[in-house]
Design a protein around this motif. Structure first.
Motif, PDB file in Angstrom:
ATOM      1  N   ILE A 161       0.852  -1.190   0.000  1.00  0.00           N
ATOM      2  CA  ILE A 161       0.000   0.000   0.000  1.00  0.00           C
ATOM      3  C   ILE A 161       0.884   1.235   0.000  1.00  0.00           C
ATOM      4  O   ILE A 161       2.097   1.104  -0.103  1.00  0.00           O
ATOM      5  CB  ILE A 161      -1.002   0.005   1.189  1.00  0.00           C
ATOM      6  N   GLU A 162       0.294   2.413   0.106  1.00  0.00           N
ATOM      7  CA  GLU A 162       1.051   3.655  -0.025  1.00  0.00           C
ATOM      8  C   GLU A 162       2.216   3.723   0.973  1.00  0.00           C
ATOM      9  O   GLU A 162       2.144   3.185   2.074  1.00  0.00           O
ATOM     10  CB  GLU A 162       0.139   4.868   0.199  1.00  0.00           C
ATOM     11  N   GLY A 163       3.253   4.423   0.553  1.00  0.00           N
ATOM     12  CA  GLY A 163       4.339   4.786   1.452  1.00  0.00           C
ATOM     13  C   GLY A 163       5.224   3.636   1.901  1.00  0.00           C
ATOM     14  O   GLY A 163       5.901   3.750   2.907  1.00  0.00           O
ATOM     15  N   GLY A 164       5.196   2.530   1.165  1.00  0.00           N
ATOM     16  CA  GLY A 164       6.072   1.412   1.509  1.00  0.00           C
ATOM     17  C   GLY A 164       5.516   0.530   2.623  1.00  0.00           C
ATOM     18  O   GLY A 164       6.179  -0.404   3.071  1.00  0.00           O
ATOM     19  N   SER A 165       4.302   0.810   3.078  1.00  0.00           N
ATOM     20  CA  SER A 165       3.693  -0.035   4.104  1.00  0.00           C
ATOM     21  C   SER A 165       3.070  -1.269   3.467  1.00  0.00           C
ATOM     22  O   SER A 165       2.862  -1.322   2.255  1.00  0.00           O
ATOM     23  CB  SER A 165       2.601   0.737   4.857  1.00  0.00           C
TER      24      SER A 165
ATOM     25  N   HIS B  96      -3.489   2.505  -4.710  1.00  0.00           N
ATOM     26  CA  HIS B  96      -3.335   1.083  -4.402  1.00  0.00           C
ATOM     27  C   HIS B  96      -4.693   0.458  -4.087  1.00  0.00           C
ATOM     28  O   HIS B  96      -4.914  -0.716  -4.357  1.00  0.00           O
ATOM     29  CB  HIS B  96      -2.374   0.901  -3.224  1.00  0.00           C
ATOM     30  N   ILE B 192       1.491  -3.234   8.316  1.00  0.00           N
ATOM     31  CA  ILE B 192       2.865  -3.168   8.824  1.00  0.00           C
ATOM     32  C   ILE B 192       3.541  -1.958   8.195  1.00  0.00           C
ATOM     33  O   ILE B 192       3.639  -1.864   6.965  1.00  0.00           O
ATOM     34  CB  ILE B 192       3.635  -4.464   8.500  1.00  0.00           C
ATOM     35  N   ALA B 194       6.306   0.821   6.988  1.00  0.00           N
ATOM     36  CA  ALA B 194       7.595   0.693   6.317  1.00  0.00           C
ATOM     37  C   ALA B 194       8.723   0.721   7.333  1.00  0.00           C
ATOM     38  O   ALA B 194       8.660   1.455   8.314  1.00  0.00           O
ATOM     39  CB  ALA B 194       7.761   1.828   5.322  1.00  0.00           C
ATOM     40  N   LYS B 248      14.711  -0.679   0.428  1.00  0.00           N
ATOM     41  CA  LYS B 248      13.394  -0.090   0.167  1.00  0.00           C
ATOM     42  C   LYS B 248      13.268   1.326   0.734  1.00  0.00           C
ATOM     43  O   LYS B 248      12.552   2.172   0.188  1.00  0.00           O
ATOM     44  CB  LYS B 248      12.322  -1.004   0.783  1.00  0.00           C
ATOM     45  N   SER B 254       5.178   6.571  -4.959  1.00  0.00           N
ATOM     46  CA  SER B 254       3.897   6.296  -4.295  1.00  0.00           C
ATOM     47  C   SER B 254       3.986   5.087  -3.380  1.00  0.00           C
ATOM     48  O   SER B 254       3.316   5.026  -2.365  1.00  0.00           O
ATOM     49  CB  SER B 254       2.792   6.110  -5.322  1.00  0.00           C
ATOM     50  N   SER B 255       4.812   4.116  -3.731  1.00  0.00           N
ATOM     51  CA  SER B 255       4.947   2.951  -2.853  1.00  0.00           C
ATOM     52  C   SER B 255       6.270   2.991  -2.093  1.00  0.00           C
ATOM     53  O   SER B 255       6.724   1.987  -1.573  1.00  0.00           O
ATOM     54  CB  SER B 255       4.831   1.657  -3.661  1.00  0.00           C
ATOM     55  N   GLY B 256       6.868   4.156  -2.051  1.00  0.00           N
ATOM     56  CA  GLY B 256       8.102   4.335  -1.302  1.00  0.00           C
ATOM     57  C   GLY B 256       7.993   5.582  -0.441  1.00  0.00           C
ATOM     58  O   GLY B 256       6.959   5.823   0.159  1.00  0.00           O
TER      59      GLY B 256
END
Ligand SMILES: Cc1cc2nc3c(=O)[nH]c(=O)nc-3n(C[C@H](O)[C@H](O)[C@H](O)COP(=O)(O)OP(=O)(O)OC[C@H]3O[C@@H](n4cnc5c(N)ncnc54)[C@H](O)[C@@H]3O)c2cc1C
Ligand SMILES: Nc1ncnc2c1ncn2[C@@H]1O[C@H](COP(=O)(O)O)[C@@H](O)[C@H]1O
Lengths: 263, 334
Positions: A161-165, B96, B192, B194, B248, B254-256
């Motif tokens: 999902i967004e932001g690496g989570s 997402h 969870i 990042a 990572k 957007s996914s980082g």
């Protein structure tokens, strides 16, 4: 576990500079390098790893033409047990929904516990997996970044999902998952592996083999049509620096000083 | 024309930025048609979100159910199917979540689906003319979709400008009774967050960011060297992380991470919208790419058409030459 992986041959954006054709309307296709759609490769690797842990087999299937057989062979050289080419003149011009309908008919000719697709095709819409699941009435999860097989007919999966989570879910089998890049490290396939698979016959199935009626796929059924390609609007546009490399480096140096890029 | 609905993403009682953008997209599809917001969730947060939308939407449909407290796409789909009339146009952010929800929703509605819409250019009969980008933004495409049986359109975040012209005070309509308690074969367990990395790129003033153009893992040292000379830090695009060449926590997009530097050097990065989504605060962008048509040049301030493997060392050398006197001075004090 019996796993089906849907794979597609697509123009490889990392190998190509995609340009509009001089005549307009389409992209320049003459020198395009095609390969297996990148996330599909991760999906096949994931299927192989699951089967190595739990037993079963991996089938790879593609909806396309003769030229698409090469991607099936490549994935078989990775270790997929069986490849199937799904091809019929009547399928030409299908939209994503049409492709999903064709794959649904194919799925119903067999028995699969798990169906994997890539997240999105280079030239696609990130839709075929989710549509296929809805047509089969299977649960679905997109952007999957890890899969663990649980004992009770369920999988434990992570979704990006967004932001690496990550979002952790339990999902019932059979289900459809779309696999995100980076989930694993796809194994290398050498020329030798490809040669070994070169003479293995690959069955081709058409609409009648799948028991499909005419209305579900093909151009006439498409609700979505790409009419043409065109040059994207320029935006504000960068100032392109010119001169020798030394002159450009000097200019960049001055800009970095002015903009706070030197610390 | 068909009724238009907008699915509102929200978190912690606050509507996502996309809420206003979907209203703008709806106006572009059909100015005459009021667009209805649909909000699913549970508890006080849901009420707060519904209330906050009254300035942007004339009508807000609220769907409250315990299982909808977390937006599980399978549950949200059931909720939407229960309330949205057949033949409607449903707008969803291309996030997402949108990628998870919309393809299946379109099948269950028997409606057309177009993802990642960046513009709308009117209609021809029942065919709506949308604009998409393909091949990482290298080309645009006109994509027409038959909305006679309805459509689900995923709208790219940031593509439609939220306009100021507020409609009359919207009213909140509670539709929960039509939905009941949805059940899913996919259960949300937990989120969870990042993991933090060795450096926090979100706090850096200057980033040397590398993409697939770096070619090989060994070449990362070239970028590290330039970054060191500049007093910057190396960040990267997704393929570099997928290849396990960088952690990572170094990924922008957007996914980082979302970064807010003063200067962002994009080296061998094509400029996909997912990557650009992670660059905020309007930094000075220097793009180096061997393809003069790379999309990154449409958003960068300055562009250099060159091979990064040649350009980065040349710049590092130049920076060091300039800073030698300063370093020597420092050394004299030791
Ligand atoms: C759900 C989802 C989430 C995503 N999230 C992210 C994200 O958070 N961050 C992200 O970055 N991406 C993300 N992506 C991937 C994104 O769509 C692109 O695929 C990715 O950003 C491309 O990375 P790139 O620009 O490095 O590679 P490419 O698009 O392959 O571009 C490489 C560029 O390098 C240039 N080049 C090659 N060699 C050289 C050289 N020697 N010198 C100079 N230039 C050279 C090429 O001309 C090209 O423009 C996501 C995708 C999906 C589907
Ligand atoms: N013609 C096809 N044949 C088999 N699988 C496909 C085909 N098109 C798409 N897929 C699968 O669906 C995924 C998403 O594609 P798309 O929805 O076109 O972006 C791909 O990564 C493939 O796994």
């Amino acid at each position: 576990m019996e796993i089906l992986v849907c794979v597609k041959r697509a123009p490889d954006t990392s190998e190509n500079e995609i340009q509009l054709a001089a005549a307009g309307g389409d992209i320049e296709r003459d020198d395009l390098v095609y390969s297996v759609n990148e996330p599909d490769n991760y999906a096949v690797e994931e299927a192989l790893q699951i089967v190595a842990r739990t037993g079963g087999s991996v089938t790879v299937a593609t909806v396309g033409g003769e030229e698409d057989e090469e991607v099936l062979r490549r994935e078989m050289a990775m270790g997929a047990n069986r490849g199937v080419l799904i091809s019929d003149d009547g399928f030409t011009g299908s939209d994503g929904r049409g492709t999903a309908a064709i794959l649904k008919s194919f799925v119903e000719t067999g028995r699969y516990d798990l169906i994997l697709t890539g997240v999105q095709a280079e030239d696609g819409c990130a839709q075929v997996g989710g549509m296929l699941a809805a047509m089969l009435d299977y649960p679905f999860a997109s952007l999957v970044t890890s899969i663990e097989v649980l004992q009770n007919g369920k999988l434990k999966i992570a979704r990006e999902i967004e932001g690496g989570s990550k979002e952790i879910n339990h999902i019932d089998l059979p289900c459809v998952l779309s696999i995100q890049t980076g989930i694993n490290e796809p194994r290398y396939v050498g020329m030798r592996g490809i040669r070994q698979i070169a003479s293995v016959p690959i069955p081709t199935l058409g609409a009648s083999d799948l028991g499909m009626d005419g209305g579900a796929a093909g151009r006439a059924a498409a609700k979505v049509r790409r009419v043409d390609y065109f040059t994207p609007p320029e935006g504000k546009g960068a100032k392109i620096l010119t001169g020798s490399r030394e002159e450009i480096v000097d200019q960049v140096m001055e800009l970095l000083k002015a903009e706070g890029g030197l610390n | 024309m068909s009724r238009i609905f907008a699915y509102i993403l929200h978190k912690g009682g606050v509507a996502d930025d996309s809420a206003a953008e979907l209203a703008a997209a709806a106006r572009k599809i059909d100015r005459a048609q009021p667009c209805t917001a649909v909000v699913t969730g549970w508890g006080a947060d849901l009420d707060k979100v519904c209330e906050s939308l009254r300035g942007a939407y004339p009508e807000i449909w609220k769907i409250a159910a315990g299982p909808l407290a977390y937006p599980n796409a399978e549950l949200v789909r059931q909720a939407l199917l229960a309330v949205i009339p057949a033949g409607s146009v449903v707008l969803v952010p291309h996030s997402h979540f949108g990628v998870d929800l919309s393809p299946g929703l379109s099948i269950k509605m028997n409606a057309a689906y177009v993802p990642d819409v960046v513009d709308v250019e009117g209609a021809e009969g029942s065919w709506l003319k949308t604009v998409r980008q393909e091949f990482g933004g290298q080309v645009s495409a006109h994509v027409h979709c038959d909305i006679s049986a309805g459509a689900v359109l995923n709208i790219r975040p940031g593509a439609f400008r939220a306009e100021g012209d507020a409609p009359a005070e919207g009213r909140v309509v509670d539709k929960s009774a039509q939905v009941g308690a949805p059940t899913a074969r996919r259960q949300y367990v937990e989120t969870i967050a990042a993991e933090a990395g060795d450096v926090d790129i979100t706090r850096e003033q200057a980033l040397v960011s590398i993409g697939r153009g770096i070619g090989e893992e060994e070449n990362i040292a070239i970028a590290e060297d330039l970054a060191e000379a500049l007093g910057a830090v190396v960040s990267c695009s997704r393929p570099v992380v997928d290849a396990k060449w960088m952690d990572k926590s170094r990924q922008v997009g957007s996914s980082g991470c979302t970064v807010r530097p003063k200067v962002y050097m994009a080296c061998g990065i094509s400029g996909s919208f997912q990557h650009l989504a992670g660059i905020k605060g309007n930094p000075f962008i220097v793009a180096v790419n061997k393809n003069p048509k790379a999309p990154i040049f449409r958003v960068a301030n300055v562009g250099i058409v060159d091979d990064i493997l040649e350009f980065m060392p040349a710049l590092a050398k130049r920076v060091r030459k300039e800073s030698v006197p300063a370093k020597t001075k420092g050394a004299a004090h030791d």
